[in-house]
Each structure stands twice: as C-alpha cells, then as structure tokens.
Design a protein around this motif. Structure first.
Motif, PDB file in Angstrom:
ATOM      1  N   TYR A  52     -46.383  17.175  45.362  1.00 33.86           N
ATOM      2  CA  TYR A  52     -47.863  16.506  45.498  1.00 33.86           C
ATOM      3  C   TYR A  52     -47.374  14.871  45.447  1.00 33.86           C
ATOM      4  O   TYR A  52     -46.370  14.516  44.451  1.00 33.86           O
ATOM      5  CB  TYR A  52     -48.623  16.897  44.307  1.00 33.86           C
ATOM      6  N   PRO A  53     -48.082  14.006  45.955  1.00 35.85           N
ATOM      7  CA  PRO A  53     -48.081  12.554  45.665  1.00 35.85           C
ATOM      8  C   PRO A  53     -48.238  12.156  44.274  1.00 35.85           C
ATOM      9  O   PRO A  53     -49.228  12.949  43.401  1.00 35.85           O
ATOM     10  CB  PRO A  53     -49.021  11.960  46.595  1.00 35.85           C
ATOM     11  N   ILE A  54     -47.599  11.237  43.836  1.00 37.67           N
ATOM     12  CA  ILE A  54     -47.850  10.945  42.349  1.00 37.67           C
ATOM     13  C   ILE A  54     -48.202   9.326  42.321  1.00 37.67           C
ATOM     14  O   ILE A  54     -48.245   8.787  41.313  1.00 37.67           O
ATOM     15  CB  ILE A  54     -46.681  10.816  41.513  1.00 37.67           C
ATOM     16  N   GLY A  55     -48.968   8.862  43.415  1.00 34.47           N
ATOM     17  CA  GLY A  55     -49.442   7.647  43.576  1.00 34.47           C
ATOM     18  C   GLY A  55     -48.702   6.529  43.726  1.00 34.47           C
ATOM     19  O   GLY A  55     -47.567   6.601  43.885  1.00 34.47           O
ATOM     20  N   TYR A  56     -48.979   5.288  43.822  1.00 33.79           N
ATOM     21  CA  TYR A  56     -48.210   3.905  44.025  1.00 33.79           C
ATOM     22  C   TYR A  56     -47.893   3.307  42.824  1.00 33.79           C
ATOM     23  O   TYR A  56     -48.639   3.359  41.824  1.00 33.79           O
ATOM     24  CB  TYR A  56     -48.976   3.188  45.027  1.00 33.79           C
ATOM     25  N   ILE A  57     -46.791   2.542  42.860  1.00 34.88           N
ATOM     26  CA  ILE A  57     -46.647   1.565  41.721  1.00 34.88           C
ATOM     27  C   ILE A  57     -46.522   0.399  42.472  1.00 34.88           C
ATOM     28  O   ILE A  57     -46.435   0.189  43.660  1.00 34.88           O
ATOM     29  CB  ILE A  57     -45.223   1.806  40.969  1.00 34.88           C
ATOM     30  N   ILE A  58     -46.921  -0.770  41.713  1.00 37.19           N
ATOM     31  CA  ILE A  58     -47.028  -2.076  42.189  1.00 37.19           C
ATOM     32  C   ILE A  58     -46.140  -3.145  41.455  1.00 37.19           C
ATOM     33  O   ILE A  58     -46.253  -3.087  40.316  1.00 37.19           O
ATOM     34  CB  ILE A  58     -48.626  -2.614  42.027  1.00 37.19           C
ATOM     35  N   THR A  59     -45.696  -3.854  42.538  1.00 33.76           N
ATOM     36  CA  THR A  59     -44.724  -5.009  41.847  1.00 33.76           C
ATOM     37  C   THR A  59     -45.194  -6.334  42.437  1.00 33.76           C
ATOM     38  O   THR A  59     -45.806  -6.000  43.582  1.00 33.76           O
ATOM     39  CB  THR A  59     -43.439  -4.644  41.870  1.00 33.76           C
ATOM     40  N   TRP A  60     -44.914  -7.368  41.929  1.00 28.05           N
ATOM     41  CA  TRP A  60     -45.433  -8.633  42.215  1.00 28.05           C
ATOM     42  C   TRP A  60     -44.060  -9.387  41.978  1.00 28.05           C
ATOM     43  O   TRP A  60     -43.477  -9.817  40.867  1.00 28.05           O
ATOM     44  CB  TRP A  60     -46.578  -9.353  41.456  1.00 28.05           C
ATOM     45  N   ARG A  61     -43.663  -9.869  43.010  1.00 33.23           N
ATOM     46  CA  ARG A  61     -42.426 -10.771  43.003  1.00 33.23           C
ATOM     47  C   ARG A  61     -42.609 -12.164  42.411  1.00 33.23           C
ATOM     48  O   ARG A  61     -43.756 -12.799  42.713  1.00 33.23           O
ATOM     49  CB  ARG A  61     -41.947 -10.833  44.376  1.00 33.23           C
ATOM     50  N   ASN A  62     -41.703 -12.477  41.539  1.00 31.87           N
ATOM     51  CA  ASN A  62     -41.866 -13.844  40.884  1.00 31.87           C
ATOM     52  C   ASN A  62     -41.516 -14.819  42.012  1.00 31.87           C
ATOM     53  O   ASN A  62     -40.719 -14.345  42.871  1.00 31.87           O
ATOM     54  CB  ASN A  62     -40.603 -14.199  39.725  1.00 31.87           C
ATOM     55  N   PRO A  63     -41.956 -16.186  41.986  1.00 26.63           N
ATOM     56  CA  PRO A  63     -41.766 -16.981  43.149  1.00 26.63           C
ATOM     57  C   PRO A  63     -40.422 -17.573  42.925  1.00 26.63           C
ATOM     58  O   PRO A  63     -39.918 -17.570  41.901  1.00 26.63           O
ATOM     59  CB  PRO A  63     -42.652 -18.187  43.003  1.00 26.63           C
ATOM     60  N   ASN A  64     -39.619 -18.017  44.147  1.00 29.05           N
ATOM     61  CA  ASN A  64     -38.225 -18.525  43.866  1.00 29.05           C
ATOM     62  C   ASN A  64     -38.392 -20.104  43.142  1.00 29.05           C
ATOM     63  O   ASN A  64     -39.277 -20.741  43.585  1.00 29.05           O
ATOM     64  CB  ASN A  64     -37.715 -18.856  45.437  1.00 29.05           C
ATOM     65  N   ILE A  65     -37.571 -20.252  42.334  1.00 28.51           N
ATOM     66  CA  ILE A  65     -37.618 -21.415  41.446  1.00 28.51           C
ATOM     67  C   ILE A  65     -36.406 -22.297  41.837  1.00 28.51           C
ATOM     68  O   ILE A  65     -35.248 -21.928  41.916  1.00 28.51           O
ATOM     69  CB  ILE A  65     -37.360 -21.127  39.994  1.00 28.51           C
ATOM     70  N   ARG A  66     -36.840 -23.543  42.118  1.00 29.82           N
ATOM     71  CA  ARG A  66     -35.836 -24.648  42.316  1.00 29.82           C
ATOM     72  C   ARG A  66     -35.042 -25.048  40.944  1.00 29.82           C
ATOM     73  O   ARG A  66     -35.952 -25.349  40.128  1.00 29.82           O
ATOM     74  CB  ARG A  66     -36.501 -25.841  42.906  1.00 29.82           C
TER      75      ARG A  66
END
Length: 598
Positions: A52-66
C-alpha cells in the motif's frame, strides 16, 4: 513560461534512509518529538509489506550560498513534512532510537510472524516465541545474510510450511526496496508558496507554521551552531512547562548541558510559575522581532538562509550575522532577570493567573516592549508603566487578534522610528477616546463569554485595587482568582431561569461576580431585593448570614468595588435589563480609571 515549483520522484526506502544517514536530507534532531505510538509504526510496516502507498514526504532545498572566499556551497535538503513517517522507518528498519513525546530516548521494536504474515509491537511473550522474528531491524539493517537467517528460522520451526516461510521472509527482506514518493521543493520558492504547496499536497490540510520552517532552517545549519540554538528554544519551552525535564537533559544530553544556553535556563528547574509558558513559536517570535526589528517570520527564514534582500542573492555573511543576532535574542529571552521582571510587571497590572492571559500574542509583544526598552536604557519605572499599559491596551483593542505578524511588523518599526512614550500616546489618543470608554467598551461588555478579554481586564482592575470579593469582608478578588474561587451571579441563575430567561441572558458578564461559595449558597435563588434586605438587617445588628460584613458603610464600599449600582437593594426581575446596563457602565468606568493608573 511557468517555472516548475517542485519535482516528484519515487525512491527506494533504503535510498531515502541512506540520504538521511549521510546528511543529504537534514532532519532536525528534535524537530518535534516522535508522537506516534508503536501501533502506528507497526501499521506503517504492514502497509509497506502489503504494497500500500504510504504517502509523500516533502523536502525543501536550502539555497546555494556564496561563501566568503567567493565559492558556492550547495544547499542541503530539509525535511519539512513526513518526519513521523521517516522517523518510524529509521526506528523500525535501522533500529534507531527515537525521542518520544516525553523527550525520552526509546527503541520501538517491531516483530514479524512469517507464518501469519503479521506485524506486532514486540512484547516479552513474542521474544520467547520461535514463530516470531522479534525485531525486524536485525533483519533489515543489512547486517544479516538472508539465506542463513531463513535456514535458521526453518530449523527452529520444522513443522511449518517451508515454502510459505521462505516467501514471507524474502518479502520482509525486500521491505526497504519498496518505494516512497519524494516531493522536492525548489530552493528559490518563497515561504508563502511553500506553505501553499504543502497545504494543497497534504490531504489532511494541516497548516505548517512559519515557525516550523524557521526551526527546520535553524536545526539544519551545522556551520553556525544551529543544532544548539534549536535545542535551546525547544528545551526552554519544555522546561517552562515541566521543570523536572532539567535532570533528563543533564543526564542524557551532556553536550548541550555544557553550553551557555543550558546554564542560562537552569533557573527553570525550580520554577513553577505558569503565567507565561511560551511555546517555541513564542520564543522565536519575541527573539526575532526584538533583534531584527521585523515581525514576519518568513523574513527570518530568508535571513537564516543568507538572503540579501537588495541583490536577491544568498551570502554566508548574512546567514552568519542572522544566526548571531537570533542567538542573542534567545539569550535575552531566557535570561532569568528579564523573564521574572517582565512577569512581575504583568502581575502588577493585576493579571495574576494564567487563565487571565487569553492572548499569547499580546503578552509576546509586551515582552518585546520590555526587552526593547531595557536595551534602549529606558528608566525602569517608565518601563513598568509602558509595558503594563501596552499589554492592557493590546488586550482591550484586540490588537494582535487579526493579523498578528503584520501588526508586530508595523509596531516594531514604529517603535524604532519614535520614542515609545510618543507612540503609546498616539495609540491612546486614537483608540482609547471617551467614545471608547463610554460607548464601545460598554457595548463590548454585553456578552456571556467568561473568557472575554474585557472581563479579564475588569478582574485585573479589581486585583490591582485589592478589591474584596462580592459580600466578602476579608477575602479579595485576587485570593478568589488565585485559589480557584468561582464566578457567581448577582441576579441568581435559578431565579432568572424560573422567570423564563434564556441562557445567553442570565449568563451575562455584567451579572458575574467573584463570590465565596458559601455566600452564594445562602443567596440561593432569591431576588436581589430579598437577599439584600437580609444583608441590610445584618448590618443593623441581626445575625450574620451573608459573609462577615456588618456595617452599612462597609457594604457600600463593597458594592462600589464590585461595580454594583446602589439601586440593587430594591431590584427584582423587572429591573434586570436596567441593572445590566448600569453595571456595564460602572465596570467600563472602573476599567478606565484602572488603565490610566497603570
């Protein structure tokens, strides 16, 4: 052309877990305690096993930093939804410990019965039963040879169908090869868009608070002490509610116990005051607004990422400075002297119990005012007056009940532009005019809700004036509030019910007083004209029946303190509406005198 806001991919669970172990996906160490019980972990394993499907997980990438040397650092992915599921997977499959809702480090062991193809939370009985695999993490963590394990199990259960056992154990070994959906949000999305995507994807419609985003950003940062800062916020909030948690931190988180943060919050171990028990959101909001002179937590998310608002780039120097400022703000928030002095000021305004504090945002901003004025070197006596007045003004006007973030942002910027004295005067002139006290407030008191902010301000005015409870000779309203005294009716409830009045009419704020229960019992369901006639008798030498007041002048003072019109002596059901209006006006007038005495 529209830019894709996120991408969706299916990954093997073992791949996801390897990313978490390597740190490619950052899960804040104590992002929120693991609140699932063993049964929910068991059900998750069963769903995987059954396909059975167990749903999605959500990630958010941190921006690249200079970076300072001009090079670029690629941002990590931060887990913003699915922590409970991911933690359940690491616990059941990898055998990792979890921090439970009591902040204790525990193992959740899931057992599997290959004959019944059934999962269960491990018990002592299961451990002794040869037909069970007592801890599936021993099988799934990759350290056991599947062929040897299956043979051993068959040898221990020679009477069972070998083909069924082989099939079930192979299926169990392949559990980590099942897939899970990963929604990866783009780094350049603003927090409002991320929130919108989250709500649309999340079928339960759970709203992720901006404070949660901030906490994820903090904890995922290893360069500028994010983990420590994150713990400081979490632990302070927990200690404020449960001082006994201090010993647990000292014993189980020895690294944090050595930090300056822990030393600064150690006073909480002996603290039982619950007037202001700030949650992590409150700690963040106050620390951020005080230090950055901004009110919107979405700005803090950007600043901690290193955002340059002018060039729209991300720079390490900005991230470093932002972490330092926020850390300073947390130190000021948790400082024992600051916290206790602020509470003393709120109490001196008459707000002496937590049930009188109905607006968390109003008390949050009052603490911001205290911290800002102290930092500006304002005279301590003036700080007390300004903080008391601003808090009561905020409550009376519902200042932070609508869009608190926008109002925080507006107010803190105004406080930076002009003296606080002038700003407060400006707000009082505009919003606390004669029309407010004489008409608007009187109308606002036309309610039956005991949690009404106006009723709490009225009670605070009685506490500050050291008023006695209704018909009490010695016991004050403050005593009755502190020791859980009861609200009673001046026109008795049963008296009004018998006259056919509906609940919303007899339960009116203007009919409420704090009264000793024994006095209320004596009043019973009598009309005011009846029981006040008997009180007059006791003031003329008759036996005491209603409390200890036996002098007419003392009775009149008590009526004034409780805003009871003198015409109460002759009132019955025909005068009830007249009584309510008269008392609302007296209550509003008392509150005006109280406010300008602060």
């Amino acid at each position: 052309m529209d830019i894709q806001k996120y991408n969706v991919n299916q990954h093997l669970i073992e791949t996801l877990l390897s990313w978490i172990k390597s740190g490619e996906i950052a899960i804040p160490e104590i992002q929120r305690p693991f609140v699932w019980d063993g049964a929910k972990v068991r059900d998750l394993m069963d769903s995987l096993y059954q396909g059975y499907p167990i749903g999605y997980i959500i990630t958010w990438r941190n921006p690249n930093i200079r970076l300072k040397d001009g090079s670029t650092s690629e941002g990590k992915k931060i887990l913003i939804d699915g922590q409970q599921r991911v933690t359940a997977l690491t616990a059941a499959i990898l055998g990792d410990y979890v921090i439970n809702k009591n902040y204790k480090r525990v193992r959740i062991k899931i057992a599997f019965n290959p004959i019944q193809e059934k999962f269960a939370v491990q018990t002592p009985v299961i451990v002794k039963d040869k037909q069970w695999i007592p801890d599936i993490s021993k099988v799934l963590s990759g350290q056991i040879n599947s062929f040897n394990f299956t043979n051993d199990f068959i040898n221990n259960n020679p009477d069972l169908n070998q083909d069924d056992i082989v099939r079930a154990i192979n299926k169990l070994f392949n559990l980590a090869k099942k897939q899970i959906g990963l929604i990866d949000l783009a780094a350049d999305l603003d927090i409002e868009t991320v929130t919108e995507i989250f709500i649309r994807i999340n079928s339960q419609g759970v709203i992720l608070s901006q404070a949660d985003f901030v906490m994820s950003k903090i904890a995922a940062n290893e360069t500028f002490g994010g983990q420590e800062l994150r713990k400081a916020i979490d632990y302070f909030s927990h200690l404020a509610v449960a001082p006994e948690f201090y010993q647990f931190i000292a014993e189980h988180d020895t690294d944090f116990a050595k930090t300056d943060y822990f030393q600064k919050m150690s006073w909480l171990k002996n603290e039982s005051e619950d007037l202001y028990d700030p949650k992590y959101t409150d700690v963040l909001r106050v620390a951020f607004t005080t230090q950055f002179n901004r009110g919107k937590l979405s700005d803090l998310v950007s600043l901690l990422s290193g955002r340059n608002f002018e060039t729209r780039t991300y720079e390490e120097e900005i991230a470093e400075a932002s972490f330092k400022k926020l850390s300073n703000g947390i130190h000021h928030f948790i400082n024992e002297t600051n916290f206790k002095r602020f509470l003393m000021i709120i109490k001196s305004a008459g707000f002496i119990t937590s049930k009188m504090i109905r607006s968390q945002n109003a008390i949050n901003f009052a603490y911001i005012v205290y911290l800002k004025l102290k930092a500006q070197g304002e005279n301590p006596a003036n700080i007390e007056t300004y903080v008391r007045r601003w808090y009561v003004y905020s409550v009376l006007t519902g200042r932070y009940s609508g869009s608190p973030e926008s109002m925080f942002d507006f107010d803190i910027r105004q406080i930076e532009l002009k003296s606080f004295k002038d700003y407060l005067q400006e707000k009082e002139d505009g919003e606390l005019s004669q029309a407010f006290w004489n008409a608007s407030l009187v109308q606002s008191l036309n309610t039956s809700v005991t949690s009404s902010p106006y009723f709490h301000v009225y009670l605070a005015s009685q506490v500050r004036a050291n008023d006695k409870g209704f018909l009490s000779k010695e016991i004050t309203v403050g005593d009755l509030l502190t020791y859980r005294g009861d609200i009673h009716h001046i026109f008795p409830r049963n008296y009004l019910k018998k006259a056919g009045l509906p609940r919303g009419k007899y339960n009116q704020i203007a009919n409420y007083v704090y009264m000793q229960q024994e006095v209320n019992i004596k009043v019973g369901a009598k009309a005011p004209s009846v029981y006040f006639g008997e009180i007059l008798d006791q003031c003329n030498g008759s036996l005491l029946k209603y409390g200890g007041i036996n002098e007419l002048d003392e009775l009149k003072i008590n009526l004034i303190q409780n805003c009871i019109p003198e015409s109460i002596f002759t009132m019955n059901i025909d005068h009830y509406d007249e009584f309510l209006l008269l008392r609302r006006k007296l209550m509003a007038n008392k509150m005006r005198e109280y406010y300008f005495s602060l």
